[in-house]
Structure formats: C-alpha cells, structure tokens
Write an enzyme that holds these catalytic residues in place. Sequence first.
Site, PDB file in Angstrom:
ATOM      1  N   ASP A 166      10.652  40.746  98.349  1.00 19.60           N
ATOM      2  CA  ASP A 166      11.665  40.680  99.409  1.00 19.60           C
ATOM      3  C   ASP A 166      12.863  41.526  98.987  1.00 19.60           C
ATOM      4  O   ASP A 166      12.952  41.954  97.829  1.00 19.60           O
ATOM      5  CB  ASP A 166      12.067  39.226  99.744  1.00 19.60           C
ATOM      6  CG  ASP A 166      12.591  38.451  98.551  1.00 19.60           C
ATOM      7  OD1 ASP A 166      13.213  39.059  97.659  1.00 19.60           O
ATOM      8  OD2 ASP A 166      12.382  37.227  98.500  1.00 19.60           O
ATOM      9  N   LYS A 189      11.128  40.080 103.879  1.00 24.07           N
ATOM     10  CA  LYS A 189      10.608  38.729 104.095  1.00 24.07           C
ATOM     11  C   LYS A 189      11.593  37.916 104.922  1.00 24.07           C
ATOM     12  O   LYS A 189      12.800  38.104 104.791  1.00 24.07           O
ATOM     13  CB  LYS A 189      10.414  38.090 102.717  1.00 24.07           C
ATOM     14  CG  LYS A 189      10.047  36.630 102.719  1.00 24.07           C
ATOM     15  CD  LYS A 189      10.008  36.071 101.294  1.00 24.07           C
ATOM     16  CE  LYS A 189      11.316  35.398 100.915  1.00 24.07           C
ATOM     17  NZ  LYS A 189      11.310  34.791  99.575  1.00 24.07           N
ATOM     18  N   ASP A 216       9.640  38.778  90.747  1.00 25.20           N
ATOM     19  CA  ASP A 216      10.535  37.906  91.513  1.00 25.20           C
ATOM     20  C   ASP A 216      11.281  36.987  90.543  1.00 25.20           C
ATOM     21  O   ASP A 216      10.838  36.800  89.408  1.00 25.20           O
ATOM     22  CB  ASP A 216       9.742  37.077  92.536  1.00 25.20           C
ATOM     23  CG  ASP A 216      10.593  36.689  93.750  1.00 25.20           C
ATOM     24  OD1 ASP A 216      11.819  36.930  93.736  1.00 25.20           O
ATOM     25  OD2 ASP A 216      10.041  36.137  94.711  1.00 25.20           O
TER      26      ASP A 216
HETATM   27  C1  R5P Z   1      13.850  33.427  97.237  1.00 18.87           C
HETATM   28  O1  R5P Z   1      14.113  34.378  97.959  1.00 18.87           O
HETATM   29  C2  R5P Z   1      13.320  33.604  95.836  1.00 18.87           C
HETATM   30  O2  R5P Z   1      13.715  34.829  95.311  1.00 18.87           O
HETATM   31  C3  R5P Z   1      11.800  33.488  95.793  1.00 18.87           C
HETATM   32  O3  R5P Z   1      11.216  34.588  96.447  1.00 18.87           O
HETATM   33  C4  R5P Z   1      11.343  32.214  96.444  1.00 18.87           C
HETATM   34  O4  R5P Z   1      12.071  31.127  95.955  1.00 18.87           O
HETATM   35  C5  R5P Z   1       9.877  31.972  96.211  1.00 18.87           C
HETATM   36  O5  R5P Z   1       9.496  30.822  96.901  1.00 18.87           O
HETATM   37  P1  R5P Z   1       7.979  30.553  97.270  1.00 18.87           P
HETATM   38  O6  R5P Z   1       7.179  30.735  96.012  1.00 18.87           O
HETATM   39  O7  R5P Z   1       7.960  29.127  97.757  1.00 18.87           O
HETATM   40  O8  R5P Z   1       7.604  31.513  98.343  1.00 18.87           O
END
Ligand code: R5P
Length: 294
Positions: A166, A189, A216
């Site tokens: 994202d 995203k 991430d």
């Molecule tokens: C939010 O934008 C964070 O950077 C992560 O991308 C997010 O917390 C990931 O969450 P999940 O694994 O539930 O998609």
Amino acid sequence: MKIILGPSSTELGRKIAEILGVKAVSIAHKKFPDGESYIRFEEEIAGEEVAIVQSTGPPQDTNLIQLFILADAAKDLGAKRVVAVVPYLAYARQDKRFLPGEAISIQTIGKLLKASGVDELLTVNVHEEKVLEKFEIPAKNVSAIGLLADHFRSRGLEDAFALAPDEGAAGLADEASKILGGGCGWLRKERDRYTGEVKTEERILDVSGKDVIIFDDIISTGGTIANAVKILKKQGARRVYAACVHPLMIGNAKERILQSGAEEIVGTDSVPSNVTVVSLAPLLAEALAGKVKG
Ligand code: R5P
C-alpha cells in the site's frame, strides 16, 4: 544501564543485554485468578538507568499495562531513568479520527507512557512516525527494513524487486531497494472502515519473471499481503516473498499468505511468531549503546 526483561520480550531483552554486555534483570510475573497482572523485580535497580524491553503485540492490553506497571515500579524502586524499548507500539494505527467520534488511541498511550514514569521511548517502524512528535517524552523510531533486506540479500535475492502493498509502505520498499538493488514499486489499498475488509487496486508493475519481496510494517490478518501476492503472481512474478517487521499473525494469516502463492514469510522478533526469523537485538542494542554507562 540494566536491561529489564519485560514478560512479553524476555528473549529479545536477553539478547540485547548480551550484545551490550550489561546486566539483565528478571521479572517475576503472573496473572491473578481475576486476570490482573502481578510484577516483581528480582534484583535491585535503585540508582540505575534502566531499559525496559516490552513489546506490545497481542495481548496488547495486558502487555501495555505490564509496561506501565514496570515503569512506575522502576521509578518507585529508585531507578534514575527509564527508557521503554517497545519494538511494536500497540494502537499506533489508530492515529486519527477515521470516523466521527472515534478515540485517537495512540494519543492516550503517549500520555500513559509519560504518566507511568517513562523518560524516553525507543520503538521500531512505528506505523506513522509523526505520531511520536505529539508525545510529551522524547521518542525515537528505528527501522528494521535494513535487517530484513540484508537477510534476503544474504540468501541470494540481491536483485529482487521490493514492493509496498500500500502507499503507506512505499518508504519501506524504497529503503529495501537501496540494499537489494532490483527496483521498487507500490500498490494502492483501501480498507472499509466498518468491516475492516481490504481492497487492493491492480497497477502494472515491472515484475514479470522477477523475484519480488513485499515489505510491510505489520502483518495482522494477512489480507493486505495476500492481495498483493495474487496481483504479483497474475503479472508473472517468479517467486514472491513477504517480509514484515511486526508479525502479529492473527488467526490463519500465515496459511492465507502462503495459499495466495507466497514462497515464505519472514518476520522479526518484535513479536514472537510462527514466522520470526530475524532478530532486532543488534539494531536495538546499537540504538541503546549511546546511553550505556555500564
Ligand atoms: C496498515 O496499513 C499496515 O501497514 C498493514 O498493511 C496492515 O496492518 C496489515 O493488516 P492485515 O494483515 O490485516 O491486512
């Protein structure tokens, strides 16, 4: 300096103390039958500067209250200065009012850290660095992306493409690509604020026939990474890996990501998990090194 082994991060705390060559203080802890946390320092800390290593992954609320009790007790027992080493800072994602009337929870955490006697905070890849500016104590954020990228480079993936799942993670992919050298990109995203469901928009990326590593800060349910893996596979990526600093790995997150086509998931010991491979100890020891007087 003495390293206080917070109950959530005993192993990491021990490794940091070993690298720094300072004493590690054990903490006796238990839960009372009603769920309240009990804490006892097993050594004298009067007159010392202490670093409490206590990450706040699940169960977040228990780990946070233990951190506040540890900091307050440390001061009460005569510690001169308290540094809180909190690799995963819980509630950092709730950094604004996304919907009217919402609590900005990370602000509350900042106030409680100060109120419990923490003099300084050291954290790792906090979701949005600017939240720390509002804290009333000095707060330092260090990045573990270099450690993760080095891990992949040492395994022969030095030309891998670094992808952010994202826009918020674009800086992480950029940082990784400076070590990997295979280029970088990002996806867009959107999260439904009511259901939590994540939708990722497809963008054309230069990944055909290439190895790709998705970077991430957090993997929670695995939805964000799984969506990105599917897009990469559709666009002809060769092998796809996932790397994250804070592997919360809720429910079947690991299976979900592997089933979407990823080869492997690599996380750090910010939060002990089933994908923890890389230790934050050298990074945190280095960040604390300037403060060690013995
Ligand atoms: C939010 O934008 C964070 O950077 C992560 O991308 C997010 O917390 C990931 O969450 P999940 O694994 O539930 O998609």
